[in-house]
Design a protein around this motif. Structure first.
Motif, PDB file in Angstrom:
ATOM      1  N   SER A 122       0.816  -1.208   0.000  1.00 36.85           N
ATOM      2  CA  SER A 122       0.000   0.000   0.000  1.00 36.85           C
ATOM      3  C   SER A 122       0.855   1.266   0.000  1.00 36.85           C
ATOM      4  N   SER A 167      -3.276   4.526  -5.974  1.00 36.28           N
ATOM      5  CA  SER A 167      -4.137   4.368  -4.814  1.00 36.28           C
ATOM      6  C   SER A 167      -3.478   3.463  -3.778  1.00 36.28           C
ATOM      7  N   THR A 186      -5.088   2.079  -1.419  1.00 38.35           N
ATOM      8  CA  THR A 186      -6.097   1.162  -0.889  1.00 38.35           C
ATOM      9  C   THR A 186      -6.657   0.216  -1.939  1.00 38.35           C
ATOM     10  N   SER A 187      -6.380   0.491  -3.180  1.00 42.24           N
ATOM     11  CA  SER A 187      -6.985  -0.307  -4.236  1.00 42.24           C
ATOM     12  C   SER A 187      -5.938  -0.643  -5.281  1.00 42.24           C
ATOM     13  N   GLN A 243      -3.857  -4.150  -7.598  1.00 38.95           N
ATOM     14  CA  GLN A 243      -3.841  -5.550  -7.991  1.00 38.95           C
ATOM     15  C   GLN A 243      -2.643  -6.245  -7.386  1.00 38.95           C
ATOM     16  N   LYS A 272     -11.364 -10.661   4.911  1.00 41.38           N
ATOM     17  CA  LYS A 272     -12.572 -10.288   4.182  1.00 41.38           C
ATOM     18  C   LYS A 272     -13.774 -10.327   5.130  1.00 41.38           C
ATOM     19  N   LEU A 324     -10.830  -5.870   4.202  1.00 45.59           N
ATOM     20  CA  LEU A 324     -10.550  -5.701   2.778  1.00 45.59           C
ATOM     21  C   LEU A 324     -11.606  -6.396   1.928  1.00 45.59           C
ATOM     22  N   LYS A 325     -11.604  -6.017   0.671  1.00 44.41           N
ATOM     23  CA  LYS A 325     -12.367  -6.748  -0.339  1.00 44.41           C
ATOM     24  C   LYS A 325     -11.353  -7.416  -1.237  1.00 44.41           C
ATOM     25  N   GLU A 340      -7.515  -8.740  -7.396  1.00 46.23           N
ATOM     26  CA  GLU A 340      -7.888  -7.344  -7.152  1.00 46.23           C
ATOM     27  C   GLU A 340      -8.154  -7.156  -5.668  1.00 46.23           C
ATOM     28  N   GLU A 394      -8.949  -4.451  -2.377  1.00 49.34           N
ATOM     29  CA  GLU A 394      -9.272  -3.126  -1.852  1.00 49.34           C
ATOM     30  C   GLU A 394      -9.158  -3.159  -0.332  1.00 49.34           C
ATOM     31  N   LEU A 446     -10.010  -1.909   3.051  1.00 48.02           N
ATOM     32  CA  LEU A 446     -11.127  -1.136   3.604  1.00 48.02           C
ATOM     33  C   LEU A 446     -10.764  -0.486   4.935  1.00 48.02           C
TER      34      LEU A 446
END
Lengths: 257, 257
Positions: B185, B194, B196-197, B199, B226, B231-232, B237, B239, B241
């Motif tokens: 990150s 980003s 937070t987002s 790959q 999760k 996170l997602k 991919e 993200e 959170l």
DNA sequence: CGATGTCTTGAAGTGGTTCAAGTCACGTGG
DNA sequence: CCACGTGACTTGAACCACTTCAAGACATCG
């Protein structure tokens, strides 16, 4: 055995005078110059390097040569004795990142941030040469051989650390400990000491911390190796009886992962 | 998206000509020059550095930029894409020692022995700048700023490796993985992406290997994070959170040892 | 000769691995 | 476009290497 355990702290200036007048050793007469920073330098170059080495400094057992977050000004060459370097996390966990013996350079991790990134603590009464980094940088411009060797030393530190990552990430307890012993052995060997008979300068706890194991595991591994006649051990005195087998163990594949 | 997946290998010399004539980018116009080797150089110095950078080289996904034991002649700056570096033991075990993104320098571990100490493999179609080390050394004599920054980069590599040692030696699986995500990150953040987002460019297996865990553990940790809404994740991919909580987890003390 | 820190040894517990089935994503060729 | 195959990932259950906890032995030193 020379005792350096008791230093009269009140006489520091006098001692320093004495050093600069006569007792100060030189790179050219130092038995470690083929391992240390001056490697490959000619006589006159060595003398120039000598001139910037401020002073030798004694560090008593358990004393810190430098502390994490201390501002960085000088590198240190271990002249005598042993050191450990370790980091401390905000949560208070410790990780020993290396054990260091005569001829090795300490403090290179501090160059990137101008602050020390770890603690360096003497494992026994020890002695270092102080190498002011700013002055060393000046010499680099004029002594390409020195610069080249300095790069080799930094690079060596990187490969050493990467080998430790491999040890911590991939090896079982037995392999780790065997690799540790073999590593010590070969480092003593290049220094002209016995590769099979030496003293562990660090506690079981230090070894465990370094290897990512508990003190109990180290103790059990020592007992097991002893039973298998791979080594003799009495307190911190070690004799490696079957170095080839230990090397074998250290290299052995890991079924895990 | 520019596809660099298919390169006509028969036209290599022509391509090289084309590059030197017009398509070649320069350090001074490169968006990475504040992270990479030219940091802190003035325009004219950058141009001199530019001159020694032989060519840019494309490396396809899963291709090796260099291999362990290859003779060392040049450093590489990642220009585009991602790499992993890994060692292989005689027994065939692998340990990934790092993931590398744009602006990072590869190959510094090879200086000490003049041979590469690890493999560098592209995680996706990538591109590097080749920096012939002998020529770089010549520049050092004349460009102290360059030399100083080079030392910072080597030192950074040492501290990075030592942080990984701490991770492998001291942390629990959950902490390791959190630290890994937080590390990615922040590296994306300084590159203007980003934080937070993003790959994951590497497989679960690579992550597990790097962190000293199994692929199954990584999978379970992702599932757990999760479920905890940290996170997602969908395939590769990611993200994040709850970055603060992940940082918290990464720093958390370890009861072990 | 206690006192303290270091080390050893045993027994119980557990975090992460191993083993074994799936499920899913994606490319390939019919 | 679907069937198929393959590699990447997920999930569950059993296991085990190492840790944790606990007690005692040993070494060192005031």
């Amino acid at each position: 055995m020379i005792s350096i355990a008791h230093i009269d702290k009140t006489s520091a200036p006098r001692v320093q005078d004495a050093r600069s007048l006569h007792s100060r050793d030189h790179c050219s007469t130092c038995s470690l110059h083929s391992l240390c920073l001056p490697t490959g330098l000619c006589e006159s170059e060595m003398n120039r390097l000598d001139k910037i080495i401020g002073r030798r400094r004694k560090v008593l057992k358990d004393e810190a040569l430098y502390r994490m977050d201390d501002p960085f000004t000088t590198l240190y060459a271990v002249r005598l004795g042993h050191f450990k370097t370790h980091q401390v996390t905000p949560a208070g966990d410790e990780q020993i990142t290396g054990f260091h013996m005569a001829g090795e350079l300490l403090g290179m991790d501090a160059i990137s941030t101008d602050r020390h990134h770890c603690y360096a603590v003497a494992l026994e009464d020890s002695e270092v040469c102080e190498i002011p980094f700013a002055q060393l940088e000046q010499l680099f411009a004029e002594m390409p051989t020195l610069l080249r060797h300095f790069h080799r030393l930094m690079s060596q530190e990187i490969t050493r650390d990467q080998n430790t990552m491999l040890l911590l990430g991939n090896m079982r307890a037995e392999q780790r400990f065997a690799a540790f012993l073999v590593n010590l052995s070969s480092r003593y060997k290049v220094r002209g000491y016995s590769p099979t008979s030496f003293q562990l300068r660090m506690s079981r706890e230090d070894i465990g911390n370094y290897l990512g194991l508990t003190i109990e595991s180290i103790s059990r591994l020592l007992a097991r190796f002893k039973k298998q006649a791979l080594l003799k051990v009495s307190n911190r005195e070690i004799e490696l009886l079957d170095l080839p087998m230990l090397k074998q163990l250290a290299m052995q594949g890991n079924t895990a992962h």
